[in-house]
Structures are given as C-alpha cells and as structure tokens.
Write a protein that holds these residues in place. Structure first.
Motif, PDB file in Angstrom:
ATOM      1  N   ALA A 288      -9.475  -8.493  15.791  1.00 41.87           N
ATOM      2  CA  ALA A 288     -10.699  -8.792  16.543  1.00 41.87           C
ATOM      3  C   ALA A 288     -11.041 -10.259  16.352  1.00 41.87           C
ATOM      4  CB  ALA A 288     -11.859  -7.914  16.085  1.00 41.87           C
ATOM      5  N   GLY A 289     -11.337 -10.942  17.444  1.00 39.03           N
ATOM      6  CA  GLY A 289     -11.726 -12.340  17.358  1.00 39.03           C
ATOM      7  C   GLY A 289     -10.684 -13.224  16.718  1.00 39.03           C
ATOM      8  N   GLY A 290      -9.398 -12.872  16.874  1.00 40.97           N
ATOM      9  CA  GLY A 290      -8.339 -13.648  16.258  1.00 40.97           C
ATOM     10  C   GLY A 290      -8.154 -13.376  14.776  1.00 40.97           C
ATOM     11  N   ARG A 291      -8.884 -12.419  14.224  1.00 42.02           N
ATOM     12  CA  ARG A 291      -8.786 -12.062  12.813  1.00 42.02           C
ATOM     13  C   ARG A 291      -8.155 -10.675  12.680  1.00 42.02           C
ATOM     14  NH1 ARG A 291     -14.940 -12.710  11.266  1.00 42.02           N
ATOM     15  NH2 ARG A 291     -14.216 -12.048   9.206  1.00 42.02           N
ATOM     16  N   ARG A 292      -7.477 -10.440  11.554  1.00 42.44           N
ATOM     17  CA  ARG A 292      -6.761  -9.187  11.348  1.00 42.44           C
ATOM     18  C   ARG A 292      -7.285  -8.466  10.118  1.00 42.44           C
ATOM     19  NH1 ARG A 292      -0.414 -10.659  12.782  1.00 42.44           N
ATOM     20  NH2 ARG A 292      -0.848 -11.502  14.865  1.00 42.44           N
ATOM     21  N   PHE A 293      -7.306  -7.145  10.206  1.00 40.77           N
ATOM     22  CA  PHE A 293      -7.894  -6.331   9.159  1.00 40.77           C
ATOM     23  C   PHE A 293      -7.036  -5.094   8.902  1.00 40.77           C
ATOM     24  CE2 PHE A 293     -11.158  -8.524  11.539  1.00 40.77           C
ATOM     25  CZ  PHE A 293     -11.899  -9.147  10.552  1.00 40.77           C
ATOM     26  N   VAL A 294      -7.114  -4.625   7.663  1.00 41.03           N
ATOM     27  CA  VAL A 294      -6.456  -3.388   7.258  1.00 41.03           C
ATOM     28  C   VAL A 294      -7.459  -2.572   6.454  1.00 41.03           C
ATOM     29  CG1 VAL A 294      -4.648  -2.369   5.829  1.00 41.03           C
ATOM     30  CG2 VAL A 294      -4.149  -4.384   7.216  1.00 41.03           C
TER      31      VAL A 294
ATOM     32  N   ALA B  66       0.818  -1.222   0.000  1.00 41.45           N
ATOM     33  CA  ALA B  66       0.000   0.000   0.000  1.00 41.45           C
ATOM     34  C   ALA B  66       0.850   1.270   0.000  1.00 41.45           C
ATOM     35  CB  ALA B  66      -0.932   0.005   1.209  1.00 41.45           C
ATOM     36  N   GLU B  67       2.161   1.136   0.205  1.00 40.15           N
ATOM     37  CA  GLU B  67       3.028   2.309   0.142  1.00 40.15           C
ATOM     38  C   GLU B  67       3.190   2.820  -1.279  1.00 40.15           C
ATOM     39  OE1 GLU B  67       6.618   1.008   1.902  1.00 40.15           O
ATOM     40  OE2 GLU B  67       5.846   1.057   3.969  1.00 40.15           O
ATOM     41  N   ARG B  68       2.794   2.032  -2.237  1.00 37.18           N
ATOM     42  CA  ARG B  68       2.879   2.462  -3.631  1.00 37.18           C
ATOM     43  C   ARG B  68       1.893   3.602  -3.873  1.00 37.18           C
ATOM     44  NH1 ARG B  68       3.989  -3.067  -7.059  1.00 37.18           N
ATOM     45  NH2 ARG B  68       5.318  -4.062  -5.508  1.00 37.18           N
ATOM     46  N   PRO B  69       2.147   4.424  -4.904  1.00 36.45           N
ATOM     47  CA  PRO B  69       1.244   5.563  -5.171  1.00 36.45           C
ATOM     48  C   PRO B  69      -0.206   5.122  -5.311  1.00 36.45           C
ATOM     49  CG  PRO B  69       3.218   5.724  -6.505  1.00 36.45           C
ATOM     50  CD  PRO B  69       3.266   4.385  -5.834  1.00 36.45           C
ATOM     51  N   GLY B  70      -1.090   5.917  -4.753  1.00 35.15           N
ATOM     52  CA  GLY B  70      -2.516   5.658  -4.904  1.00 35.15           C
ATOM     53  C   GLY B  70      -3.216   5.232  -3.631  1.00 35.15           C
ATOM     54  N   TRP B  71      -2.468   4.804  -2.606  1.00 33.73           N
ATOM     55  CA  TRP B  71      -3.077   4.326  -1.369  1.00 33.73           C
ATOM     56  C   TRP B  71      -2.442   4.994  -0.167  1.00 33.73           C
ATOM     57  CZ3 TRP B  71      -7.306   1.460  -1.781  1.00 33.73           C
ATOM     58  CH2 TRP B  71      -7.484   0.667  -2.915  1.00 33.73           C
ATOM     59  N   ARG B  72      -3.210   5.079   0.893  1.00 34.69           N
ATOM     60  CA  ARG B  72      -2.650   5.406   2.200  1.00 34.69           C
ATOM     61  C   ARG B  72      -3.316   4.508   3.233  1.00 34.69           C
ATOM     62  NH1 ARG B  72      -5.891   8.641   5.457  1.00 34.69           N
ATOM     63  NH2 ARG B  72      -7.643   9.678   4.424  1.00 34.69           N
ATOM     64  N   ALA B  73      -2.536   4.097   4.221  1.00 42.10           N
ATOM     65  CA  ALA B  73      -3.082   3.266   5.285  1.00 42.10           C
ATOM     66  C   ALA B  73      -4.000   4.102   6.155  1.00 42.10           C
ATOM     67  CB  ALA B  73      -1.950   2.676   6.113  1.00 42.10           C
ATOM     68  N   ALA B  74      -5.193   3.584   6.426  1.00 34.80           N
ATOM     69  CA  ALA B  74      -6.174   4.316   7.223  1.00 34.80           C
ATOM     70  C   ALA B  74      -6.359   3.706   8.607  1.00 34.80           C
ATOM     71  CB  ALA B  74      -7.521   4.349   6.488  1.00 34.80           C
ATOM     72  N   ALA B  75      -6.266   2.388   8.717  1.00 28.89           N
ATOM     73  CA  ALA B  75      -6.469   1.735  10.022  1.00 28.89           C
ATOM     74  C   ALA B  75      -6.013   0.292   9.924  1.00 28.89           C
ATOM     75  CB  ALA B  75      -7.931   1.805  10.442  1.00 28.89           C
ATOM     76  N   GLN B  76      -5.678  -0.289  11.057  1.00 33.14           N
ATOM     77  CA  GLN B  76      -5.450  -1.730  11.163  1.00 33.14           C
ATOM     78  C   GLN B  76      -5.887  -2.173  12.547  1.00 33.14           C
ATOM     79  OE1 GLN B  76      -1.196  -2.986  11.657  1.00 33.14           O
ATOM     80  NE2 GLN B  76      -0.768  -0.902  10.976  1.00 33.14           N
ATOM     81  N   TRP B  77      -6.447  -3.356  12.639  1.00 33.51           N
ATOM     82  CA  TRP B  77      -6.953  -3.825  13.924  1.00 33.51           C
ATOM     83  C   TRP B  77      -7.074  -5.342  13.918  1.00 33.51           C
ATOM     84  CZ3 TRP B  77      -9.833  -1.807  10.040  1.00 33.51           C
ATOM     85  CH2 TRP B  77     -11.002  -2.476   9.659  1.00 33.51           C
TER      86      TRP B  77
END
Length: 253
Positions: free
Chosen positions: A210-216, A197-208
């Motif tokens: 929950a319940g043993g699962r991971r999200f970005v 996501a560091e490539r042009p066009g994206w920015r990281a907004a959140a990561q978390w």
C-alpha cells in the motif's frame, strides 16, 4: 544455562543528528554503510500524523499493541486516540519524549531488555524498517514471539525490494561527520522475512502492499484465529496518567 546477553543501545540513540531531527521534525538524515551507501530516513513522515497507509495497518491490530522502535510516536498517538491500549518502546530519549508530547505512552528501553506485559501483547508492530533492529532477523523474531500472547500478531514493514542484508551503519547528516560507533542493522524484503517465518513458532497470516510500502503479518502458531482486520476494541488507555519510567503500566488482559 545463562541468560542471553542484552544488546547495548546503539550509538545513534543519543547522537545529536537523530535527536535533533526528531525534535525539529525535519531531515535530511541517513543510515550510512561503511562503503558510503546511504539509506534515507523518512523523518518528516515519521514526525507527521499517521497517514492512510498507517491507519489501514492499525486497523488490523488486535488487543493491546506494542510499537517496537516507536520513533516520534505517530502510531502510538493514533492508537491512543482510538482508545486502544498501546505502548511505544524506543532507545532514543528524544523519541520517547516526542511520543509523550503527541499523546502516547512510551518507554525508553531496548526491545531485548525486559518489558512490561511480556507474553501478553496482542499485537507487536515493527514498522518503518524496524525489522532490521539488531541486524539479526531470526533473533528479533524469537524475541517477538516471547512478547506476544499465544496466537498473537506481528505486523512488520519490509523493504520494497527482494533483499536480505546484514550490515553495520551509522546515522549521518549530509555535510557532517558521522557520530558514534557503527551499529548492526538489517534490510529484509518480504520473501526473506517469510523464509525466516517458516521456522517453528510462526505462520504467515497476510502480506500486502500500500502506498509503495510492503507489509507482512505473522501469527504465533498457538491459535487459529484470522489475521484479517479485527474489529475488537481494547481497554481504553488514553485517560490513564502517562508514565515513561521503567514502571510504565500495561493494561491487564
């Protein structure tokens, strides 16, 4: 310049074990690498109603939502019940049929083929390992950017490990021979996805987690709005006639 080739639907899309599992709501079902390693597929969870972790993810969705690789449709159904504009996309006929049965709209098509509402979706979901579709994460991210509206939100579920793997797999049921040809797949953890996501066009907004699962959550760079759980409402779609053909409508935004 010629248009990029559209990847064919993977062989598992019509294979009996996958279709049977979605129709019955039961596994066991696995992705199998050439070396015999097995990745269990959570068929029972996918075929159940959205759970608390799912619902918290859906609280973050903005505008009209496209669920890529919607499977049996629990997320599409949950969003439709909330009155959100939502469409599921899946290459599996059984997945599309079950999504419609549980109250959602779905389209049988590869995400790399032309889709309704390109460039106008507020949120795209890549849940349940679907960040691995096609086995090429950078290519999939480029496709997601073309589907989203400026400043749109991509929510992806990542692998629970710090991993980046591109391989070929088959769908298998224990005790039975694999069906169909191998197809490309990827497993990507949060650190690897954030690097892409560091490539042009994206920015990281959140990561978390929950319940043993991971999200970005990633946002296209064209807007500066927050990625915190929004409270905006989308045009209600649950009263519209359901259509699983290539003309499946998308709400005007």
């Amino acid at each position: 310049m010629s248009a990029p080739a559209v990847p064919a639907a993977p062989a598992w899309a019509a294979c009996d074990p996958y279709a049977t599992a979605l129709r019955t709501g039961r596994g066991p079902l696995f992705l199998q690498r050439a070396d015999g390693w097995l990745l269990p597929l959570e068929v029972e969870r996918w075929c159940a109603a959205a759970d608390a972790v799912d619902r918290a993810v859906l609280d973050r969705c903005e505008g009209a939502v496209l669920d890529v690789g919607c499977g049996p449709g629990r997320l599409v159904a949950e969003l439709a019940a909330r009155g959100r504009t939502v469409l599921g996309v899946d290459v599996s006929e059984a997945a599309v049929a079950r999504t419609v049965t549980v109250g959602g709209q779905a389209l049988r098509r590869s995400v790399f083929e032309p889709l309704p509402g390109e460039g106008r979706w507020g949120t795209v979901l890549l849940m349940d390992g679907n960040i691995g579709i096609g086995g090429d994460v950078p290519a999939l991210l480029r496709r997601m950017a073309r589907l989203l509206a400026p400043g749109g939100l991509l929510i992806a579920e990542t692998a629970p490990l710090d991993i980046e793997e591109r391989t070929e797999v088959r769908v298998v049921t224990p005790g039975r021979d694999p069906v169909g040809e191998p197809f490309p797949w990827a497993r990507v953890g949060t650190p690897a996805l954030l690097r892409h996501a560091e490539r042009p066009g994206w920015r990281a907004a959140a990561q978390w987690t929950a319940g043993g699962r991971r999200f970005v959550a990633l946002r296209t760079r064209a807007a500066s709005s927050s990625a915190e759980p929004p409270k905006s409402t989308a045009v209600i779609s649950s009263q519209r006639p359901r259509n699983t053909s290539a003309d499946c409508p998308v709400a005007e935004r």
